[in-house]
Design an enzyme around this catalytic site. Structure first.
Site, PDB file in Angstrom:
ATOM      1  N   HIS A   1       0.832  -1.209   0.000  1.00 45.18           N
ATOM      2  CA  HIS A   1       0.000   0.000   0.000  1.00 45.18           C
ATOM      3  C   HIS A   1       0.861   1.251   0.000  1.00 45.18           C
ATOM      4  O   HIS A   1       1.221   1.774   1.051  1.00 45.18           O
ATOM      5  CB  HIS A   1      -0.897  -0.042   1.244  1.00 45.18           C
ATOM      6  CG  HIS A   1      -1.967   1.002   1.261  1.00 45.18           C
ATOM      7  ND1 HIS A   1      -3.111   0.870   2.008  1.00 45.18           N
ATOM      8  CD2 HIS A   1      -2.074   2.210   0.657  1.00 45.18           C
ATOM      9  CE1 HIS A   1      -3.883   1.932   1.849  1.00 45.18           C
ATOM     10  NE2 HIS A   1      -3.258   2.766   1.035  1.00 45.18           N
TER      11      HIS A   1
ATOM     12  N   HIS B   1       1.596   5.208  -2.150  1.00 47.80           N
ATOM     13  CA  HIS B   1       1.166   6.239  -3.102  1.00 47.80           C
ATOM     14  C   HIS B   1       2.412   6.934  -3.634  1.00 47.80           C
ATOM     15  O   HIS B   1       3.103   7.615  -2.874  1.00 47.80           O
ATOM     16  CB  HIS B   1       0.263   7.263  -2.406  1.00 47.80           C
ATOM     17  CG  HIS B   1      -0.986   6.679  -1.830  1.00 47.80           C
ATOM     18  ND1 HIS B   1      -2.159   6.562  -2.539  1.00 47.80           N
ATOM     19  CD2 HIS B   1      -1.248   6.162  -0.607  1.00 47.80           C
ATOM     20  CE1 HIS B   1      -3.088   6.010  -1.780  1.00 47.80           C
ATOM     21  NE2 HIS B   1      -2.554   5.750  -0.593  1.00 47.80           N
TER      22      HIS B   1
ATOM     23  N   ARG C   1       2.091   8.997  -6.303  1.00 43.59           N
ATOM     24  CA  ARG C   1       1.547  10.272  -6.797  1.00 43.59           C
ATOM     25  C   ARG C   1       1.837  10.538  -8.276  1.00 43.59           C
ATOM     26  O   ARG C   1       1.768  11.693  -8.715  1.00 43.59           O
ATOM     27  CB  ARG C   1       2.110  11.445  -5.973  1.00 43.59           C
ATOM     28  CG  ARG C   1       1.963  11.322  -4.467  1.00 43.59           C
ATOM     29  CD  ARG C   1       0.531  11.243  -4.025  1.00 43.59           C
ATOM     30  NE  ARG C   1       0.381  11.440  -2.587  1.00 43.59           N
ATOM     31  CZ  ARG C   1      -0.691  11.081  -1.903  1.00 43.59           C
ATOM     32  NH1 ARG C   1      -1.693  10.480  -2.521  1.00 43.59           N
ATOM     33  NH2 ARG C   1      -0.769  11.302  -0.608  1.00 43.59           N
TER      34      ARG C   1
ATOM     35  N   ASN D   1      -5.156   5.874  -7.127  1.00 40.68           N
ATOM     36  CA  ASN D   1      -5.769   7.210  -7.099  1.00 40.68           C
ATOM     37  C   ASN D   1      -4.808   8.301  -7.554  1.00 40.68           C
ATOM     38  O   ASN D   1      -4.529   9.268  -6.853  1.00 40.68           O
ATOM     39  CB  ASN D   1      -6.347   7.518  -5.712  1.00 40.68           C
ATOM     40  CG  ASN D   1      -5.316   7.450  -4.599  1.00 40.68           C
ATOM     41  OD1 ASN D   1      -4.254   6.856  -4.765  1.00 40.68           O
ATOM     42  ND2 ASN D   1      -5.624   8.059  -3.463  1.00 40.68           N
TER      43      ASN D   1
ATOM     44  N   ASP E   1      -8.728   2.832  -3.196  1.00 42.57           N
ATOM     45  CA  ASP E   1      -8.175   3.402  -1.963  1.00 42.57           C
ATOM     46  C   ASP E   1      -8.222   4.922  -1.960  1.00 42.57           C
ATOM     47  O   ASP E   1      -7.881   5.569  -2.946  1.00 42.57           O
ATOM     48  CB  ASP E   1      -6.735   2.961  -1.739  1.00 42.57           C
ATOM     49  CG  ASP E   1      -6.160   3.610  -0.491  1.00 42.57           C
ATOM     50  OD1 ASP E   1      -6.802   3.478   0.566  1.00 42.57           O
ATOM     51  OD2 ASP E   1      -5.131   4.282  -0.580  1.00 42.57           O
TER      52      ASP E   1
ATOM     53  N   ASP F   1       0.980   2.724   3.853  1.00 42.76           N
ATOM     54  CA  ASP F   1       0.097   3.765   3.306  1.00 42.76           C
ATOM     55  C   ASP F   1       0.911   5.038   3.076  1.00 42.76           C
ATOM     56  O   ASP F   1       0.471   6.153   3.376  1.00 42.76           O
ATOM     57  CB  ASP F   1      -1.101   4.024   4.224  1.00 42.76           C
ATOM     58  CG  ASP F   1      -2.128   4.970   3.597  1.00 42.76           C
ATOM     59  OD1 ASP F   1      -2.062   5.185   2.369  1.00 42.76           O
ATOM     60  OD2 ASP F   1      -2.988   5.494   4.330  1.00 42.76           O
TER      61      ASP F   1
END
EC number: 3.5.2.3
Length: 419
Positions: free
Chosen positions: A58, A60, A62, A92, A149, A302
């Site tokens: 998990h 990110h 970006r 995302n 997510d 995360d």
């Protein structure tokens, strides 16, 4: 390369003993008590732990869309510095990873990095929770799992259908569990701290209500369902109960949720703001118990980079999330292993072989013939994070002494980070 004199720990086999490793062509060629071979580079790991490269389910990065916070490249550098050789990026981004072209572009750029970067695709188009993506085509193009997510799936029937589809494709579906109808200000638990700040925060029922629903849907669908970044003790109890009933549930705990409580918001402000929020000491202890008894089988960061300007905004306006890749192993050792909640091999299990099995990755273990993905660290070295390989520095742990220092990260037989 020969790695000599290290304490080799492999959670997949239960191995924990001093031995040497011979690496050739990116593969572990031999594991034995004493290996000597002329002409090989020798890495002396005396006093250090040699373990499988860490795997984070998990993160990110970006990229695309928010590359002022992080890029695939800086994310890879932060991963390597933290001992991670495989990571799974969330969908995302902007554009959302909801189509084959975006997925293939991400995977193509990720393939140029020195660690292994996998990509989850979104469950719904544009994260709207209404129209399902072409999961067959996305899986075929390389998606390792599916998740919206950052956004909860509020339509139960839609969520159930996605689980059924994921079960047929034999990939996990990962769920962000926060019902916004309960939340007035996200990122801060509704309780004594939000009261002290004069705001109405995010009550734990926002998470628990969706966890309860999705545990039931997981039981009925037969899918591998991941309850992401669990924050509530009641959520842990729900997962434990439904696992016993036969649901193929998995749960992530983040280092910040097993280390900090809502009180950190008073000390660190927006640097302790995240979704779901930090909660009470009782919740923190319940998460630790869930990790200890196997209810929670994954430790995931995360990793959520944000710029200094964004985090400098007032607490109700600043974005939620913190970086975590570079401090994750140390926080696990400091908050879980040293107090005696988990053994080191149990901690590593949740950061190597468990995520590898869930995502059907041929990594996360040390054995002859397996990929030479390793982390070498000093579990007893105390250090203090002050600067980061990540493009962002939004962490409440900056300046906090912690134990467990990554000395080398090796991916596919090549040193990709050394202290």
């Amino acid at each position: 390369m020969i790695i000599k004199n290290g304490l080799v720990i492999d959670p997949a086999s239960g191995l924990s003993e001093k031995m040497d490793l011979l690496i050739e062509n990116g593969i572990i060629k031999e594991m034995a008590s004493l290996i000597t071979k002329e002409g090989e580079e020798v890495l002396d790991a005396a006093g250090l732990v040699v373990a499988p490269g860490l795997i984070d389910t998990h993160v990110h990065f970006r990229d695309p869309g928010f590359t002022y916070k992080e890029t695939i490249h800086t994310g890879a550098l932060a991963s390597a510095k933290g001992g991670f050789t495989s990571v799974i990026c969330m969908a995302n981004t902007s554009p959302t990873v909801d189509s084959v072209p975006v997925l293939k572009d991400n995977l193509s750029r990720a393939s140029k990095e020195k660690i292994r970067i996998f990509q989850a695709a979104s469950i719904s188009c544009n994260l709207k929770g209404q129209e399902e993506t072409d999961m067959d085509a996305l899986k075929e193009a390389g998606a390792c799992g599916f998740t919206d997510d950052g956004i909860p799936l509020l339509n139960a029937e839609f969520c159930f259908h996605a689980m059924e589809k994921a079960a047929k494709l034999n990939v996990p579906v990962s769920l962000h569990e926060e019902d916004p109808s309960f939340i007035r200000n996200n990122g801060i638990s509704h309780g004594k701290v939000s009261d002290a700040l004069g705001i109405y925060g995010s009550p734990s029922i926002a998470e628990e209500s969706l966890v309860a629903r999705d545990c039931m849907l997981a039981l009925k669908s037969g899918a591998d369902v991941v309850i992401q970044h669990i924050s509530s003790g009641i959520s842990v109890d729900l997962v434990r109960t439904y696992k016993k009933m036969g649901a193929k549930l998995h749960a992530e705990a983040t280092p910040h949720h097993f280390t900090l409580t809502e009180d950190a918001v008073l000390e660190h402000g927006t640097l302790a703001k995240m979704n779901p929020p930090l909660r009470t000491e009782k919740d923190r202890q319940a998460i630790i118990q869930g990790l200890a008894d196997g209810t929670i089988d994954l430790i995931a960061t995360d990793h959520a980079p944000h710029s200094k300007e964004e985090k400098a905004k007032p607490i109700t306006e600043a974005p939620s999330g913190i970086i975590g890749l570079e401090t994750s192993l140390a926080l696990g050792i400091t908050s879980l292993v040293r107090p005696g909640h988990l053994s080191l091999i149990q901690l590593l299990e949740k950061m190597t072989i468990n995520p590898a099995k869930l995502y059907h990755l041929p990594y996360g273990q040390l054995a002859e013939g397996k990929a030479a993905d390793l982390v070498i660290f000093d579990e007893n070295e105390c250090w203090t994070p002050t600067e980061y390989a990540s493009l962002s520095s939004n962490s409440p742990f900056t300046g906090t002494p912690m134990y467990g220092k990554v000395k080398y990260t090796i991916c596919s037989g090549k040193i990709v980070y050394h202290d």
